[in-house]
Design an enzyme around this catalytic site. Structure first.
Site, PDB file in Angstrom:
ATOM      1  N   GLU A   1      -0.531   2.446  14.395  1.00 44.29           N
ATOM      2  CA  GLU A   1      -0.309   2.057  15.792  1.00 44.29           C
ATOM      3  C   GLU A   1      -0.187   0.545  15.913  1.00 44.29           C
ATOM      4  O   GLU A   1      -0.680  -0.195  15.063  1.00 44.29           O
ATOM      5  CB  GLU A   1      -1.491   2.542  16.652  1.00 44.29           C
ATOM      6  CG  GLU A   1      -1.197   3.781  17.464  1.00 44.29           C
ATOM      7  CD  GLU A   1      -0.245   3.529  18.643  1.00 44.29           C
ATOM      8  OE1 GLU A   1       0.510   2.537  18.637  1.00 44.29           O
ATOM      9  OE2 GLU A   1      -0.254   4.354  19.564  1.00 44.29           O
ATOM     10  N   ASP A   2       0.430   0.110  16.992  1.00 47.02           N
ATOM     11  CA  ASP A   2       0.526  -1.332  17.244  1.00 47.02           C
ATOM     12  C   ASP A   2      -0.730  -1.857  17.936  1.00 47.02           C
ATOM     13  O   ASP A   2      -1.302  -2.859  17.539  1.00 47.02           O
ATOM     14  CB  ASP A   2       1.780  -1.649  18.078  1.00 47.02           C
ATOM     15  CG  ASP A   2       1.906  -0.784  19.332  1.00 47.02           C
ATOM     16  OD1 ASP A   2       1.049   0.094  19.559  1.00 47.02           O
ATOM     17  OD2 ASP A   2       2.878  -0.985  20.089  1.00 47.02           O
TER      18      ASP A   2
ATOM     19  N   ASP B   1      -5.320   0.171  23.661  1.00 47.98           N
ATOM     20  CA  ASP B   1      -5.701  -0.468  24.920  1.00 47.98           C
ATOM     21  C   ASP B   1      -6.729   0.433  25.626  1.00 47.98           C
ATOM     22  O   ASP B   1      -7.916   0.381  25.323  1.00 47.98           O
ATOM     23  CB  ASP B   1      -4.398  -0.677  25.716  1.00 47.98           C
ATOM     24  CG  ASP B   1      -4.592  -1.355  27.051  1.00 47.98           C
ATOM     25  OD1 ASP B   1      -5.714  -1.766  27.355  1.00 47.98           O
ATOM     26  OD2 ASP B   1      -3.599  -1.487  27.794  1.00 47.98           O
TER      27      ASP B   1
ATOM     28  N   PHE C   1      -1.682  -9.364  28.069  1.00 43.09           N
ATOM     29  CA  PHE C   1      -0.518  -8.545  27.766  1.00 43.09           C
ATOM     30  C   PHE C   1       0.266  -9.326  26.723  1.00 43.09           C
ATOM     31  O   PHE C   1       0.663 -10.466  26.956  1.00 43.09           O
ATOM     32  CB  PHE C   1       0.345  -8.295  29.011  1.00 43.09           C
ATOM     33  CG  PHE C   1       1.444  -7.319  28.721  1.00 43.09           C
ATOM     34  CD1 PHE C   1       1.178  -5.953  28.684  1.00 43.09           C
ATOM     35  CD2 PHE C   1       2.726  -7.757  28.437  1.00 43.09           C
ATOM     36  CE1 PHE C   1       2.178  -5.049  28.371  1.00 43.09           C
ATOM     37  CE2 PHE C   1       3.736  -6.859  28.123  1.00 43.09           C
ATOM     38  CZ  PHE C   1       3.459  -5.505  28.097  1.00 43.09           C
TER      39      PHE C   1
ATOM     40  N   ARG D   1      10.572  -7.183  20.964  1.00 40.68           N
ATOM     41  CA  ARG D   1      10.067  -6.473  19.774  1.00 40.68           C
ATOM     42  C   ARG D   1      10.455  -7.191  18.488  1.00 40.68           C
ATOM     43  O   ARG D   1       9.785  -7.063  17.469  1.00 40.68           O
ATOM     44  CB  ARG D   1      10.629  -5.050  19.728  1.00 40.68           C
ATOM     45  CG  ARG D   1      10.154  -4.147  20.866  1.00 40.68           C
ATOM     46  CD  ARG D   1      10.500  -2.697  20.543  1.00 40.68           C
ATOM     47  NE  ARG D   1      10.456  -1.815  21.692  1.00 40.68           N
ATOM     48  CZ  ARG D   1       9.360  -1.190  22.135  1.00 40.68           C
ATOM     49  NH1 ARG D   1       8.217  -1.381  21.525  1.00 40.68           N
ATOM     50  NH2 ARG D   1       9.415  -0.398  23.177  1.00 40.68           N
TER      51      ARG D   1
HETATM   52  P1  IMP Z   1      -3.294   2.966  25.664  1.00 41.01           P
HETATM   53  O1  IMP Z   1      -2.814   4.370  25.763  1.00 41.01           O
HETATM   54  O2  IMP Z   1      -3.728   2.421  27.007  1.00 41.01           O
HETATM   55  O3  IMP Z   1      -4.318   2.719  24.584  1.00 41.01           O
HETATM   56  O4  IMP Z   1      -2.045   2.072  25.377  1.00 41.01           O
HETATM   57  C1  IMP Z   1      -1.454   2.021  24.177  1.00 41.01           C
HETATM   58  C2  IMP Z   1       0.019   1.712  24.326  1.00 41.01           C
HETATM   59  O5  IMP Z   1       0.316   0.876  25.458  1.00 41.01           O
HETATM   60  C3  IMP Z   1       0.427   0.911  23.128  1.00 41.01           C
HETATM   61  O6  IMP Z   1       0.811   1.751  22.072  1.00 41.01           O
HETATM   62  C4  IMP Z   1       1.535   0.051  23.671  1.00 41.01           C
HETATM   63  O7  IMP Z   1       2.746   0.768  23.598  1.00 41.01           O
HETATM   64  C5  IMP Z   1       1.180  -0.183  25.121  1.00 41.01           C
HETATM   65  N1  IMP Z   1       0.494  -1.474  25.312  1.00 41.01           N
HETATM   66  C6  IMP Z   1      -0.819  -1.674  25.587  1.00 41.01           C
HETATM   67  N2  IMP Z   1      -1.100  -2.980  25.666  1.00 41.01           N
HETATM   68  C7  IMP Z   1       0.057  -3.646  25.433  1.00 41.01           C
HETATM   69  C8  IMP Z   1       0.411  -5.049  25.374  1.00 41.01           C
HETATM   70  O8  IMP Z   1      -0.406  -5.972  25.547  1.00 41.01           O
HETATM   71  N3  IMP Z   1       1.711  -5.317  25.095  1.00 41.01           N
HETATM   72  C9  IMP Z   1       2.652  -4.350  24.902  1.00 41.01           C
HETATM   73  N4  IMP Z   1       2.358  -3.035  24.936  1.00 41.01           N
HETATM   74  C10 IMP Z   1       1.077  -2.683  25.209  1.00 41.01           C
HETATM   75 MG    MG Z   2       2.406   2.102  20.957  1.00 40.12          MG
END
Ligand code: IMP
Ligand code: MG
Length: 189
Positions: free
Chosen positions: A106-107, A110, A161, A174
């Site tokens: 994963e990247d 959050d 962000f 990206r």
């Molecule tokens: P979660 O489901 O809230 O944990 O969010 C995860 C997904 O939200 C990541 O895989 C990203 O695609 C996107 N995301 C969350 N924070 C960021 C950020 O700071 N920049 C860009 N994408 C984000």
């Molecule tokens: Mg992602």
């Protein structure tokens, strides 16, 4: 939707530069190579954000370890900044993961919603094991996802962000080779 297209002049600061990322990727690949030395890795790369990280990470894993690369793509119905808590599978894995040792790549984690969803879907398919590698982690986990474990984590970052190295703002940035925070004015359209 009215939006600006981000460019280099909109960068507030570079949070992680190319070298910092590279060094961490090599470190994580070393840990993974050690842990999987007698196994095969079934890498599940979460598109699109994890593509850059996954490519670099996998290329540094010991070549003696057999690796299958596969892709999973989710679309989230959030705005540009946060996931809404609703996701849809856009692209599913190409093969069965039954009895496989799965490594999710994963990247960023959050709220934890996406990872939790993915774990639930993949666990139901009977893999031998599932581990998680994420380049970034934010301190914004929802209480119900507090226990999610990241086995191979790159960096804990503040609640910014961030864009670049796979991470996007409205699909842009990206391709930037570093991870940056954009100026506040940029978002004031
Ligand atoms: P979660 O489901 O809230 O944990 O969010 C995860 C997904 O939200 C990541 O895989 C990203 O695609 C996107 N995301 C969350 N924070 C960021 C950020 O700071 N920049 C860009 N994408 C984000
Ligand atoms: Mg992602």
């Amino acid at each position: 939707m009215i939006m600006n297209i981000p460019s280099q002049k909109d960068i507030e600061k570079i949070l992680l530069n190319k070298n910092q990322i590279k060094k961490k990727v090599v470190e994580l690949a070393g840990l993974i190579s050690e842990d999987y030395k007698n196994k095969e890795i079934y890498a599940v790369i979460v598109l699109k954000g994890a593509e850059n990280f996954a490519h670099d990470l996998i290329s540094k894993i010991n070549l003696r370890i057999p690796i299958i690369k596969d892709y999973f793509m989710l679309s989230s119905y959030g705005n540009a900044f946060e996931s809404s808590g609703k996701v849809k599978v856009v692209l599913d894995l190409g093969q069965s993961i039954k009895n496989k040792d799965v490594l999710i790549i994963e990247d960023i984690i959050d709220s934890g919603f996406t990872l939790n969803y993915l774990l639930t879907v993949l666990e139901a398919r009977g893999p031998n094991s599932i581990k998680v590698s994420s380049l970034l982690n934010k301190p914004t986990r929802k209480p119900e996802f507090k226990d999610l474990k990241i086995d191979y984590l790159g960096f804990n970052i503040p609640n910014y962000f961030v864009v670049g190295y796979g991470l996007d703002y409205c699909q842009y940035c990206r391709n930037w080779p570093f991870i940056a925070v954009l100026k506040e004015e940029f978002y004031q359209v």
